[in-house]
Design an enzyme around this catalytic site. Structure first.
Site, PDB file in Angstrom:
ATOM      1  N   LYS A  35       0.912  -1.116   0.093  1.00 22.32           N
ATOM      2  CA  LYS A  35       0.008  -0.093   0.023  1.00 22.32           C
ATOM      3  C   LYS A  35       0.854   1.259   0.030  1.00 22.32           C
ATOM      4  O   LYS A  35       2.026   1.272   0.408  1.00 22.32           O
ATOM      5  CB  LYS A  35      -0.695   0.037   1.281  1.00 22.32           C
ATOM      6  CG  LYS A  35      -1.998  -1.100   1.242  1.00 22.32           C
ATOM      7  CD  LYS A  35      -2.852  -0.857   2.744  1.00 22.32           C
ATOM      8  CE  LYS A  35      -3.967  -1.732   2.636  1.00 22.32           C
ATOM      9  NZ  LYS A  35      -4.921  -1.801   1.678  1.00 22.32           N
ATOM     10  N   ARG A  45     -10.209 -11.569   2.002  1.00 16.64           N
ATOM     11  CA  ARG A  45     -11.121 -12.531   1.617  1.00 16.64           C
ATOM     12  C   ARG A  45     -10.478 -14.093   1.555  1.00 16.64           C
ATOM     13  O   ARG A  45     -11.222 -14.901   1.728  1.00 16.64           O
ATOM     14  CB  ARG A  45     -11.668 -12.318  -0.097  1.00 16.64           C
ATOM     15  CG  ARG A  45     -10.335 -11.950  -0.970  1.00 16.64           C
ATOM     16  CD  ARG A  45     -10.834 -10.990  -2.065  1.00 16.64           C
ATOM     17  NE  ARG A  45     -10.959  -9.563  -1.870  1.00 16.64           N
ATOM     18  CZ  ARG A  45     -11.337  -8.826  -2.593  1.00 16.64           C
ATOM     19  NH1 ARG A  45     -11.529  -8.999  -4.247  1.00 16.64           N
ATOM     20  NH2 ARG A  45     -11.604  -7.365  -2.621  1.00 16.64           N
TER      21      ARG A  45
HETATM   22  N1  BES Z   1      -8.058  -3.689   4.413  1.00 18.75           N
HETATM   23  C1  BES Z   1      -8.217  -3.487   3.026  1.00 18.75           C
HETATM   24  C2  BES Z   1      -9.374  -2.488   2.855  1.00 18.75           C
HETATM   25  C3  BES Z   1      -9.677  -1.119   3.444  1.00 18.75           C
HETATM   26  C4  BES Z   1      -8.899  -0.021   2.593  1.00 18.75           C
HETATM   27  C5  BES Z   1     -10.235  -0.892   4.485  1.00 18.75           C
HETATM   28  C6  BES Z   1      -8.910   1.092   2.972  1.00 18.75           C
HETATM   29  C7  BES Z   1     -10.192   0.433   4.727  1.00 18.75           C
HETATM   30  C8  BES Z   1      -9.717   1.539   4.109  1.00 18.75           C
HETATM   31  C9  BES Z   1      -8.345  -4.660   2.181  1.00 18.75           C
HETATM   32  O1  BES Z   1      -7.331  -5.685   2.618  1.00 18.75           O
HETATM   33  C10 BES Z   1      -7.764  -4.080   1.000  1.00 18.75           C
HETATM   34  O2  BES Z   1      -6.448  -3.882   0.874  1.00 18.75           O
HETATM   35  N2  BES Z   1      -8.509  -4.197  -0.218  1.00 18.75           N
HETATM   36  C11 BES Z   1      -8.041  -3.852  -1.564  1.00 18.75           C
HETATM   37  C12 BES Z   1      -8.722  -4.919  -2.576  1.00 18.75           C
HETATM   38  C13 BES Z   1      -8.052  -4.582  -3.786  1.00 18.75           C
HETATM   39  C14 BES Z   1      -6.812  -5.010  -3.870  1.00 18.75           C
HETATM   40  C15 BES Z   1      -8.962  -5.782  -4.687  1.00 18.75           C
HETATM   41  C16 BES Z   1      -8.728  -2.299  -1.664  1.00 18.75           C
HETATM   42  O3  BES Z   1      -9.876  -2.201  -1.301  1.00 18.75           O
HETATM   43  O4  BES Z   1      -8.053  -1.635  -2.192  1.00 18.75           O
HETATM   44 MN    MN Z   2      -5.411  -5.465   1.872  1.00 21.46          MN
END
Ligand code: BES
Ligand code: MN
Ligand code: ZN
Length: 483
Positions: free
Chosen positions: A262, A336
């Site tokens: 990230k 997931r």
């Molecule tokens: N924990 C994150 C989701 C998240 C992001 C929650 C920002 C709260 C604030 C999750 O594990 C994630 O990174 N999801 C990705 C999925 C994508 C790679 C398909 C996302 O939402 O960007």
């Molecule tokens: Mn994630």
């Protein structure tokens, strides 16, 4: 523990010892019940202040006056016909927050409406919540020590207190930094709940769950040296005829994204990526305190998602607990994956009446619904309707998104059974749910709650302190369970 640990009930304001007494005033100038009593007892003190224009009942307003040598907080209740349970809960929370701000250590709050005594107690407790564990030098820190509800119904107040405290318990786990709330710490919290509440606890460690076939959780955990845990808590007897309700919560104690890392800005917030686990443990905590007749299983897969030397990689193919293969196209879609094993485990071992899962799963749900509502998706219209009803009753808003076949097609992989992302920049929250659906056993009613927008970070309100963890979802589940 920076929240109230008990609330008393009293019938008589004059005999109630408190640093501040809280009554309500409506926008139309009419006083709440206790306000009227105190007005009479004081020879019309409130009426004269209202007539002089020194007090208004606008919701959000709170004025301090002195009545018969006592500090009295007059809380605005808005329009009389618009005051509902939510409004009462928020008004009670405002009393706690104002007491803290004005450094009154104890408060007495009018029940406002006797039949809403539970909401008043919830509000007082939630409003008393602060996260101060790491403040060692701040002299402004101030905590409430006791509270009383005047005119409240005793059993309802007690219930509200225990529900509120369960939410605060979850908030503490959630607000704590990732170096404190580790998977080990979540397992410890589950062990405490199991001991106090007479529950069965099983915890599988890395070696055990890997050997059992949880290839998805094992992969996510492989980039971190922090020991991962697969936690199973069972309340109520397995011999009960009643099928259990199974609750599953994402317990990512820190999500860096892994190899698909990230951006740095805001990454600290990924300590909150275990808020799904917070919902499950908060509900289990409430069951342990309330001891209702129920059969509920709580499952928390828990790990960090880091990019250590053994980290899983984009392109890897994993095998989940139900035997399905998963092509990993982004290691940041890790929630997931760990839920895939947990949902498979729940489906195989518990013959669930239904499954609910809670997860901070997608940034996309924040785009769709902001911090206002939890995104819900599922396979069973009747269960979904019950979820919506529970949401209406508790004020924890949910909004359903469609889980149509066209979306489910988007997570099919060319070289494995499924892939862990959908179409780029499209319907991300739905793709997450479509993926999870593959791991819920045939015919088991299921609802997925994407709480990424509602678990933390919303506007500050009397009920939620400092944009921190909210504990959203716990009260909804308790309502759904009929607790
Ligand atoms: N924990 C994150 C989701 C998240 C992001 C929650 C920002 C709260 C604030 C999750 O594990 C994630 O990174 N999801 C990705 C999925 C994508 C790679 C398909 C996302 O939402 O960007
Ligand atoms: Mn994630
Ligand atoms: Zn995550």
């Amino acid at each position: 523990m920076a929240y109230l640990n008990s609330v008393d009930v009293s019938k008589d304001w004059k005999r109630t010892k408190a640093d501040v007494t809280c009554v309500g005033l409506f926008e139309d100038g009419s006083l709440s019940e206790l306000g009227q009593v105190m007005d009479q007892d004081s020879g019309g003190r409130f009426r004269s202040l209202i007539q002089a224009g020194n007090l208004t009942g606008k919701s959000g307003n709170a004025d301090l006056v002195v009545v018969q040598d006592r500090p009295v907080l007059v809380v605005g209740l808005g329009k009389p016909e618009a005051l509902d349970r939510d409004g009462i809960r928020t008004a009670a929370a405002r009393c706690s927050r104002e007491a803290i701000a004005r450094k009154f250590g104890s408060l007495a709050v009018e029940a406002f409406r006797e039949e809403e005594s539970q909401a008043v107690a919830e509000g007082i407790i939630l409003g008393s919540y602060q996260y101060l564990d790491y403040k060692t030098q701040d002299e402004d820190c101030f905590e409430l020590t006791s509270a009383t509800v005047i005119g409240g119904q005793e059993s309802a107040v007690r219930k509200g207190v225990l529900v509120g405290q369960s939410v605060c318990f979850a908030r503490d786990l959630e607000n704590a930094p990732g170096n404190e709330t580790t998977p080990t710490r979540l397992a410890q919290a589950a062990a405490d709940i199991a001991r106090d509440g007479g529950m069965q606890l099983t915890v599988f460690d890395r070696e055990e769950f890997t050997q059992m076939g949880m290839g998805a959780l094992a992969a996510v955990a492989s980039g971190s040296g922090e020991p991962p845990k697969f936690i199973v808590l069972e309340y109520g007897s397995p011999e009960d005829d009643e099928k259990p309700v199974v609750l599953v919560g994402k317990g990512l104690t820190f999500d860096s994204g892994g190899i698909s890392i990230k951006p740095g800005a805001g990454m600290d917030e990924m300590k909150f990526d275990m808020c799904g686990a917070g919902v499950v443990l908060g509900v289990m905590k409430a069951l342990s305190l309330l001891q209702p007749k129920a059969h509920v299983v709580g499952i928390v897969p828990s790990t960090e998602n880091l990019s250590g030397a053994k980290a899983y990689k984009p392109g890897d193919i994993l095998k989940a607990y139900n035997g399905k293969t998963i092509e990993v196209l982004n290691t940041d879609a890790e929630g997931r994956l760990i839920l895939a094993d947990a949902l498979s485990y729940a489906s195989k071992h518990f013959d669930p009446a239904y499954i609910l899962d809670f997860a901070t799963l997608t940034g996309a749900v924040l785009i769709a619904l902001g911090h206002i509502a939890t995104g819900v998706l599922g396979t069973d219209a009747a269960l979904m309707e019950k979820v919506k009803q529970a949401a209406r009753e508790t004020g924890e808003k949910v909004w359903e998104l469609p889980l149509w076949d066209e979306f489910c097609e988007q997570v099919k992989s060319k070289i494995a059974d499924v892939k862990n992302i959908g179409e780029a920049r499209q319907a991300g929250t739905i793709a997450g749910a479509a993926f999870l659906k593959e791991f819920v056993g045939e015919g088991i009613p299921w609802v997925h709650f994407d709480i990424a927008g509602t678990a933390w970070g919303g506007k500050e309100s009397p009920l939620v302190y400092q944009k921190g963890a909210t504990g959203a979802g716990i009260r909804l589940v308790l309502n759904l369970l009929g607790v």
